[in-house]
Design a protein around this motif. Structure first.
Motif, PDB file in Angstrom:
ATOM      1  N   TYR A 195      16.031  43.477 104.367  1.00 36.01           N
ATOM      2  CA  TYR A 195      17.371  43.419 105.235  1.00 36.01           C
ATOM      3  C   TYR A 195      18.462  43.079 104.271  1.00 36.01           C
ATOM      4  O   TYR A 195      19.444  42.242 104.843  1.00 36.01           O
ATOM      5  CB  TYR A 195      17.097  42.540 106.391  1.00 36.01           C
ATOM      6  CG  TYR A 195      16.207  42.863 107.133  1.00 36.01           C
ATOM      7  CD1 TYR A 195      16.297  43.761 108.359  1.00 36.01           C
ATOM      8  CD2 TYR A 195      14.840  42.507 107.206  1.00 36.01           C
ATOM      9  CE1 TYR A 195      15.572  44.103 109.173  1.00 36.01           C
ATOM     10  CE2 TYR A 195      14.033  42.877 108.063  1.00 36.01           C
ATOM     11  CZ  TYR A 195      14.460  43.599 109.189  1.00 36.01           C
ATOM     12  OH  TYR A 195      13.405  44.016 110.010  1.00 36.01           O
ATOM     13  N   ASP A 237      18.969  41.181 101.970  1.00 41.78           N
ATOM     14  CA  ASP A 237      19.031  39.693 101.481  1.00 41.78           C
ATOM     15  C   ASP A 237      20.040  38.940 102.370  1.00 41.78           C
ATOM     16  O   ASP A 237      20.817  38.197 102.030  1.00 41.78           O
ATOM     17  CB  ASP A 237      19.196  39.413 100.130  1.00 41.78           C
ATOM     18  CG  ASP A 237      18.080  39.513  99.275  1.00 41.78           C
ATOM     19  OD1 ASP A 237      16.984  39.468  99.795  1.00 41.78           O
ATOM     20  OD2 ASP A 237      18.197  39.285  98.074  1.00 41.78           O
ATOM     21  N   TYR A 238      20.294  39.725 103.670  1.00 40.28           N
ATOM     22  CA  TYR A 238      21.674  39.070 104.377  1.00 40.28           C
ATOM     23  C   TYR A 238      21.251  37.981 104.973  1.00 40.28           C
ATOM     24  O   TYR A 238      20.266  37.605 105.242  1.00 40.28           O
ATOM     25  CB  TYR A 238      21.832  40.276 105.754  1.00 40.28           C
ATOM     26  CG  TYR A 238      22.497  41.517 105.448  1.00 40.28           C
ATOM     27  CD1 TYR A 238      22.929  41.660 104.072  1.00 40.28           C
ATOM     28  CD2 TYR A 238      22.632  42.418 106.217  1.00 40.28           C
ATOM     29  CE1 TYR A 238      23.249  42.830 103.783  1.00 40.28           C
ATOM     30  CE2 TYR A 238      23.172  43.790 105.877  1.00 40.28           C
ATOM     31  CZ  TYR A 238      23.385  44.021 104.545  1.00 40.28           C
ATOM     32  OH  TYR A 238      23.994  45.430 104.191  1.00 40.28           O
ATOM     33  N   LYS A 275      28.909  29.179 104.418  1.00 39.80           N
ATOM     34  CA  LYS A 275      29.094  30.352 105.187  1.00 39.80           C
ATOM     35  C   LYS A 275      29.662  30.004 106.610  1.00 39.80           C
ATOM     36  O   LYS A 275      29.608  28.894 107.057  1.00 39.80           O
ATOM     37  CB  LYS A 275      27.698  30.791 105.353  1.00 39.80           C
ATOM     38  CG  LYS A 275      27.054  31.322 104.249  1.00 39.80           C
ATOM     39  CD  LYS A 275      25.575  31.738 104.612  1.00 39.80           C
ATOM     40  CE  LYS A 275      24.758  31.739 103.452  1.00 39.80           C
ATOM     41  NZ  LYS A 275      23.148  31.957 103.797  1.00 39.80           N
TER      42      LYS A 275
END
Lengths: 231, 80
Positions: free
Chosen positions: A53, A55-56, B40
Motif C-alpha cells: 500500500y 507505505d501510506y 501528521k
C-alpha cells in the motif's frame, strides 16, 4: 513443505521468495492474494518485503487490515509458521503478531547493502540448522528498520530469548558501528514467545544462491522445512 | 462535521526529522526556537446526521486503531 507467499499491492519481493522456495529449496509454493482468506493448506506463510500500500500512513499499517491477515493470524494461533521479511516484518508488528514498532532509520537514509547478522537463538523453527553465534552474510534494503519497544517489554523480549538475529561485525561482535539503522540492541529479527512467528529485516531470499553472493539465507528455509518434517 | 486529527511521535521517542528542521531553522536565524516536532495531520468529514458525541467516539477509535501506532505515536484532535 508447501509455502504460501502473500501478495499485497506494492509487495515487490514475493517473486524472489517464491523463486528461492521453488528453485533453490525445491519445495512447492503458491502465491496468496491479499483479498483471499484461503491459505491453500500451506504449512508456512511468507509475508514478503516491498512497499505494501505504498507505505501510506505507516509501513505495514494498511496491509494489516487485509482479509488475508485475519487468516494468517488464525494460522499463527494454531502454531503455523509465519515468516515476515522486511516490510513483512513491519506488517507483523502492525498486526500485533510481534511486539514493538519500526522508526525511520537513524540518519533518515534508506539503507541498501550487505550486512552480517548473528544467530542469537538457534532453538527456533527458523534457525534449528544454525549454530548459536553463527554469522550470516545477508542483504538489507529498507527505510524503517529502527526497531523500538518500551524498556519493560524489551527486557521481557530479551529474557524470553525472542531476539533471534542481531546485526554484528563480520566476526560476530555486536557493536554500534555494525548497526545499520539504529535498531534497539542491534535487533535484526525477533520471534513471538511460542517461536512460530519470525520477523526479520534482512532478506534471506536474496541470500539463497552463489550467484547472489551468499547462500546463508537457505539455512533459514531449510530449518523451517526440517522443523516440520520432525513433527 | 469535520474532525482534525494530529498525530506525532511520543515525547519519549526521538524525532530526527524534527531535530533536523530545528537545526536548519537555527542556521537561517531563528534562534529562539527551543524544539520542533514533526507529525501528521488528517481531516476527516462525517455524515451530517451524526451527533457530536458519536463523531467523537468514532474519531477516537479511528485515531487509536488506525491512524497511530501506540508503541511510538500519540494523537490529539478537535471537532468542528
Amino acid at each position: 513443505m508447501k509455502f504460501g507467499v502473500l501478495m499485497f499491492p506494492g509487495s515487490n519481493c514475493e517473486h524472489d521468495a517464491y523463486h528461492a522456495i521453488r528453485k533453490v529449496l525445491r519445495q512447492p509454493a503458491e502465491f496468496i492474494w491479499h483479498q483471499s482468506t484461503d491459505l491453500k493448506d500451506c504449512q508456512a506463510i511468507i509475508v514478503p518485503g516491498g512497499f505494501s500500500y505504498g507505505d501510506y500512513l505507516r509501513t505495514g499499517a494498511i496491509a494489516r487490515f487485509s482479509p488475508v491477515m485475519g487468516a494468517v493470524r488464525r494460522f499463527a494461533d494454531r502454531g503455523g509458521l509465519v515468516l515476515g521479511i522486511c516490510n513483512g516484518f513491519q506488517i507483523l508488528l502492525e498486526s500485533g503478531l510481534l511486539p514493538g514498532a519500526m522508526l525511520r532509520n537513524r540518519g533518515l537514509k534508506y539503507v541498501c547493502r550487505q550486512v552480517s547478522i548473528r544467530v542469537e537463538n538457534a532453538r527456533t523453527p527458523f534457525t534449528g540448522l544454525a549454530g548459536e553465534g553463527d554469522v550470516w552474510n545477508i542483504p538489507i534494503g529498507h527505510m524503517e528498520g529502527n526497531y523500538t519497544l518500551d524498556t519493560d517489554a524489551f527486557q521481557r523480549l530479551e529474557r524470553n530469548r525472542q531476539v533471534v538475529f542481531r546485526y554484528c561485525t563480520p566476526h560476530g561482535e555486536i557493536t554500534a558501528d555494525s548497526n545499520p539503522n539504529g535498531s534497539a540492541a542491534n535487533v535484526a529479527g525477533i520471534c513471538n514467545p511460542r517461536g512460530n512467528v519470525l520477523g526479520m529485516i534482512p532478506h534471506p531470499e536474496r541470500a539463497s544462491e552463489p550467484l547472489l553472493g551468499s547462500e546463508d539465507g537457505v539455512r533459514l528455509f531449510q530449518s523451517m522445512i526440517q522443523s516440520r518434517s520432525q513433527v | 462535521m469535520r474532525a482534525r486529527v494530529y498525530v506525532s511521535l511520543k515525547k519519549s521517542v526521538l524525532d530526527p526529522q524534527g531535530k533536523t528542521i530545528h537545526h536548519s531553522l537555527q542556521n537561517i536565524g531563528f534562534q529562539q526556537i527551543t524544539e520542533v516536532r514533526q507529525g501528521k495531520f488528517f481531516e476527516i468529514d462525517f455524515a451530517s446526521e451524526l451527533t457530536r458525541e458519536e463523531v467523537q467516539a468514532e474519531v477516537e477509535k479511528i485515531a487509536r486503531d488506525v491512524l497511530t501506532n501506540p508503541v511510538i505515536e500519540e494523537f490529539s484532535y478537535r471537532i468542528e
